[in-house]
Design a protein around this motif. Structure first.
Motif, PDB file in Angstrom:
ATOM      1  N   ILE A  76      -9.442  -6.633  78.065  1.00  0.00           N
ATOM      2  CA  ILE A  76      -9.422  -5.194  78.554  1.00  0.00           C
ATOM      3  C   ILE A  76     -10.732  -5.131  79.591  1.00  0.00           C
ATOM      4  CG2 ILE A  76      -9.670  -3.060  77.621  1.00  0.00           C
ATOM      5  CD1 ILE A  76      -6.936  -4.519  77.173  1.00  0.00           C
TER       6      ILE A  76
ATOM      7  N   MET B 241      -8.466  -6.648  82.844  1.00  0.00           N
ATOM      8  CA  MET B 241      -7.529  -5.398  83.214  1.00  0.00           C
ATOM      9  C   MET B 241      -8.413  -4.486  84.017  1.00  0.00           C
ATOM     10  SD  MET B 241      -4.652  -6.337  82.378  1.00  0.00           S
ATOM     11  CE  MET B 241      -3.944  -4.950  82.392  1.00  0.00           C
TER      12      MET B 241
ATOM     13  N   ARG C  16      -6.403   3.800  81.183  1.00  0.00           N
ATOM     14  CA  ARG C  16      -6.643   3.030  80.074  1.00  0.00           C
ATOM     15  C   ARG C  16      -8.082   2.211  80.199  1.00  0.00           C
ATOM     16  NH1 ARG C  16      -1.486   0.456  77.654  1.00  0.00           N
ATOM     17  NH2 ARG C  16       0.292   1.904  78.429  1.00  0.00           N
ATOM     18  N   TYR C  17      -8.702   1.864  81.480  1.00  0.00           N
ATOM     19  CA  TYR C  17      -9.565   0.871  81.924  1.00  0.00           C
ATOM     20  C   TYR C  17     -10.664   1.253  82.397  1.00  0.00           C
ATOM     21  CZ  TYR C  17      -5.295  -1.820  80.612  1.00  0.00           C
ATOM     22  OH  TYR C  17      -4.113  -2.128  79.823  1.00  0.00           O
TER      23      TYR C  17
ATOM     24  N   ALA D 109      -8.522   2.425  76.282  1.00  0.00           N
ATOM     25  CA  ALA D 109      -8.426   1.068  75.897  1.00  0.00           C
ATOM     26  C   ALA D 109      -9.932   0.402  76.025  1.00  0.00           C
ATOM     27  CB  ALA D 109      -7.579   0.327  76.614  1.00  0.00           C
TER      28      ALA D 109
ATOM     29  N   THR E  65      -2.435  -1.475  68.884  1.00  0.00           N
ATOM     30  CA  THR E  65      -2.843  -1.080  70.327  1.00  0.00           C
ATOM     31  C   THR E  65      -2.662  -2.192  71.257  1.00  0.00           C
ATOM     32  OG1 THR E  65      -4.473   0.070  69.458  1.00  0.00           O
ATOM     33  CG2 THR E  65      -4.861  -0.534  71.623  1.00  0.00           C
ATOM     34  N   ILE E  66      -2.722  -3.419  70.701  1.00  0.00           N
ATOM     35  CA  ILE E  66      -2.743  -4.674  71.676  1.00  0.00           C
ATOM     36  C   ILE E  66      -1.321  -5.039  71.745  1.00  0.00           C
ATOM     37  CG2 ILE E  66      -3.626  -7.015  72.497  1.00  0.00           C
ATOM     38  CD1 ILE E  66      -5.748  -4.939  72.675  1.00  0.00           C
TER      39      ILE E  66
ATOM     40  N   SER F 213       2.038  -0.777  74.772  1.00  0.00           N
ATOM     41  CA  SER F 213       0.996  -1.653  74.409  1.00  0.00           C
ATOM     42  C   SER F 213       0.362  -2.221  75.532  1.00  0.00           C
ATOM     43  CB  SER F 213       1.347  -2.506  73.434  1.00  0.00           C
ATOM     44  OG  SER F 213       2.177  -3.857  74.236  1.00  0.00           O
ATOM     45  N   GLU F 214      -0.988  -2.782  75.289  1.00  0.00           N
ATOM     46  CA  GLU F 214      -1.838  -3.286  76.161  1.00  0.00           C
ATOM     47  C   GLU F 214      -1.191  -4.586  76.640  1.00  0.00           C
ATOM     48  OE1 GLU F 214      -4.274  -1.631  77.629  1.00  0.00           O
ATOM     49  OE2 GLU F 214      -4.067  -0.015  75.988  1.00  0.00           O
TER      50      GLU F 214
ATOM     51  N   PHE G 120       0.079  -4.969  80.477  1.00  0.00           N
ATOM     52  CA  PHE G 120      -0.202  -6.287  81.294  1.00  0.00           C
ATOM     53  C   PHE G 120       1.076  -7.029  81.893  1.00  0.00           C
ATOM     54  CE2 PHE G 120      -0.529 -10.880  80.908  1.00  0.00           C
ATOM     55  CZ  PHE G 120      -1.402 -11.359  82.078  1.00  0.00           C
TER      56      PHE G 120
END
Lengths: 516, 150
Positions: free
Chosen positions: A111, A115, A136-137, A144, A203-204, A234-235, A239
């Motif tokens: 993350i 990401m 998110r990042y 996240a 979450t992941i 989700s992460e 992805f």
């Protein structure tokens, strides 16, 4: 006519260490690559002449991220020299600590370091998922990103409980461990693990660990993604979606040979399954075809490194670490040696583990698409899903067996030699140790990044990520984000070194010349 | 007020060994138990977060660069609240140091935030005298805070 640009340095912020990657670009793609570790470490020389047990305290300082892994390798080498088999509870505690360290590294790397590149507005201004990626990042703001810092911090509290000290625990000793956590402490660990599993699932993954384990092929993976909103949001789902949009499966092929030392010794009395006494298998793979590991085939080549010339590639029990930074300018270019297996370049890390363990999804992925940034990063995203269930079991077994042995007495370390081979978060880590008269007479460490980030060898073969960079498109030389994806997918990690708080006076800034 | 001194750096790299060297000196000085906790923070980066969730006062000791001229005193005292606002420190990497730590802390703190954070910085090369002064200053700040030590 080809357009050739020579000597472009790839900026690698967030790469751990004194790492420089230089490439030659021809017609917009990388045609040649050189990866240089720019700092001499010399831990091996530092260890010679010290007390036999000193490796337990010194080598964890090799790395601020994977210090427990170095501790695990150092103690395994001493266990071997002492000829002692630690009791089951010691293995449970050692494994739990190592797994916590590995999982936090996997999640943070995924993350916070990988990401986050997709929140690069300059490089990805036309990416449909850009705004979502930023939400998110973005550093210190992304949802996240903040959650990952918080949750990994909580997970590592388990190491403090197990090791009885934080940071710099040295609780692993030849014969076992120095800590004997009581039931309440073990229960605390169990709660920490359970909370982390709940967060990781929510979450992941966006699904339960059990549901994820059912994904056994590329087709399954595509179906899993389309199954519901939780998977997509989700992460991992994000992805997969962004990887598809940015063609990560076409980037960073590498040598297509893989190495894993195997990891996590199984207690004799446990319900956790594995291979040949370990949770993950030791092996060597060419593509998806897996072979048994023969540790005698490991050598270190120094033909392109700044070490004393004239020696053929040597096994680490015979290896030397004599810095020699003059001569052959241009041919030698790195302080990293070039480890080879049976003379071959190998990639190590989570993807190697998945392939060598025979995980069906990754076997299918490699057979269909070959290795890539996508495969490598997917393996890192989901490795915790394989590690968390055994952690739950071992915490429960510790509660049941908390009155059993944690240590078998080792009065002294006799003359002898031993090797500790474990899997760090970034891949195969080995400590080769010889002891004479209760002092260290020889110490060689081969880190995962030495495998992945090695320079060329005497046959001119590129290191793993040098090879993976070949063919990478460079659309903007000022912002070569694709090359960054390739190197970062290996999670480079050289030498923990200078963390120096810097100021530009008025502006003030932190420069981290971090080396491993 | 309860205080923690956290010495940061890599004792095996001379350019980054100031913090650990001060740590060694502070151990010799035998800090009063219960008043000041002393921590060898090494290269632990984000893994130091649990030490910042216990309220009180936190004093980091670390190597610094770019804060003083060649002929000036190479010992500096910095306010953690200021460091956390430097935008260049907001990217994470494996070696994430004090800046990232302080910037992310308010968002992930599970316990009590420190009431004050300070950094005792050592610029460039150092000798035993400078290490001694850094050790004494870190104790002073731990006991009396930034205002009481400037």
């Amino acid at each position: 006519m080809s357009i050739v640009t020579r000597g472009v340095n790839i900026p690698l912020n967030r790469a751990e260490g004194d790492l420089e990657v230089r490439v030659e670009i021809e017609d917009g793609v990388v045609a040649e690559a050189w990866s240089a570790g720019t700092m001499y470490r010399g831990f091996e020389a530092m260890m010679r002449g010290r007390g036999a047990l000193d490796g337990l305290v010194v080598t964890p300082r090799v790395c601020g991220i994977c210090s427990l892994t170095h501790l695990s390798a150092a103690v395994a080498a001493l266990d071997a020299i002492a000829g002692v088999e630690p009791p089951d509870n010691a293995w449970r505690l050692r494994n739990l600590a190592l797994m916590m360290e590995t999982i936090q590294s996997d999640v943070r790397q995924s993350i916070l370091m990988f990401m986050v590149d997709f929140a690069n507005r300059q490089a990805y201004h036309d990416l449909p998922l850009l705004e979502d990626a930023c939400e998110r990042y973005s550093p210190l703001a992304g949802r996240a990103a903040i959650e990952v810092v918080r949750e990994t911090k909580r997970l590592l509290q388990g190491v403090a409980i197990i090791g009885g000290q934080w940071p710099h625990t040295s609780f692993m000793v030849p014969g076992g461990v120095t800590s004997m956590p009581d039931v309440s402490k073990i229960l605390q660990c169990r709660i920490i693990i359970e909370r982390f599993i709940a967060w990781y699932e929510r979450t992941i993954l966006g699904c339960s660990l059990e549901r994820w384990q059912q994904v056994g092929s590329v087709t399954d993976l595509e179906n899993w993604l389309e199954e519901n909103d939780a998977h997509q949001d989700s992460e991992l789902g994000f992805f997969l979606r962004i990887a598809r949009q940015s063609d990560l499966h076409l980037l960073g092929r590498g040598p297509n040979r893989f190495l894993s030392y195997g990891n996590l010794v199984l207690p004799e009395d446990t319900t956790v399954g594995g291979f040949d006494g370990k949770v993950s298998r030791a092996g060597w793979a060419e593509g998806a075809e897996v072979f048994p590991l023969d540790a005698g085939k490991i050598t270190e080549d120094t033909s392109h490194s700044w070490f004393a010339p004239g020696k053929p590639p040597l096994h680490p029990f015979d290896g030397e670490t004599k810095p020699y930074a003059s001569g052959h300018s241009g041919q030698v270019y790195s302080w990293v040696k070039a480890p080879r297996y049976d003379g071959q370049v190998a990639e190590t890390g989570p993807l190697a583990e998945m392939i060598i363990d025979g995980r069906p999804l990754f076997k299918d992925l490699i057979e269909r698409q070959g290795p890539s940034v996508f495969a490598r990063q997917l393996a890192r995203f989901v490795r915790p899903a394989a590690l968390l269930p055994p952690m739950r079991v071992w915490a429960d077994e510790l509660r049941q067996h908390c009155m059993d042995l944690f240590y078998r007495s080792v009065k002294m370390i006799p003359d002898g030699e031993g090797v500790g081979m474990v899997e760090a978060a970034r891949g195969a880590l080995g400590h080769w140790v010889k002891v004479r008269d209760e002092k260290i007479s020889h110490y060689q460490i081969i880190t995962p990044t030495a495998w992945n980030g090695s320079p060329r060898d005497s046959e001119g073969r590129r290191g793993a990520w040098e090879e993976a960079l070949i063919g990478t498109p460079i659309a903007d030389q000022a912002n070569p984000v694709a090359a960054g994806h390739v190197v970062r997918s290996f999670d480079p990690c050289l030498v923990c070194a200078v963390h120096c708080l810097q100021s530009g006076r008025r502006t003030g800034r932190m420069k981290i010349d971090s080396n491993r | 007020m309860k205080a923690t001194i956290i010495c940061i750096g890599n004792r095996f790299v001379p350019a980054d060994a100031a913090g650990p060297t001060v740590y060694d000196r502070l151990r010799e000085l035998a800090l009063p138990t219960g008043e000041i906790d002393l921590v060898d923070g090494g290269l632990q980066g984000l893994n130091l977060l649990p030490l910042l969730e216990r309220g009180g006062r936190v004093v980091f000791v670390d190597a610094v660069s770019g804060f003083v001229d060649n002929d000036a005193d190479r010992l500096v005292l910095l306010d953690g609240a200021e460091i956390s606002t430097w935008p260049e420190q907001h990217r994470f990497d494996h070696g994430a140091g004090i800046g990232y730590l302080l910037a992310v802390l308010p968002q992930v703190c599970d316990g009590e935030m420190p009431r004050e954070i300070a950094v005792v910085g050592i610029e460039g090369t150092y000798d035993a005298q400078l290490i001694e002064r850094a050790a004494r200053l870190s104790i002073e700040v731990a006991r009396h805070g930034l205002q009481g030590s400037r």
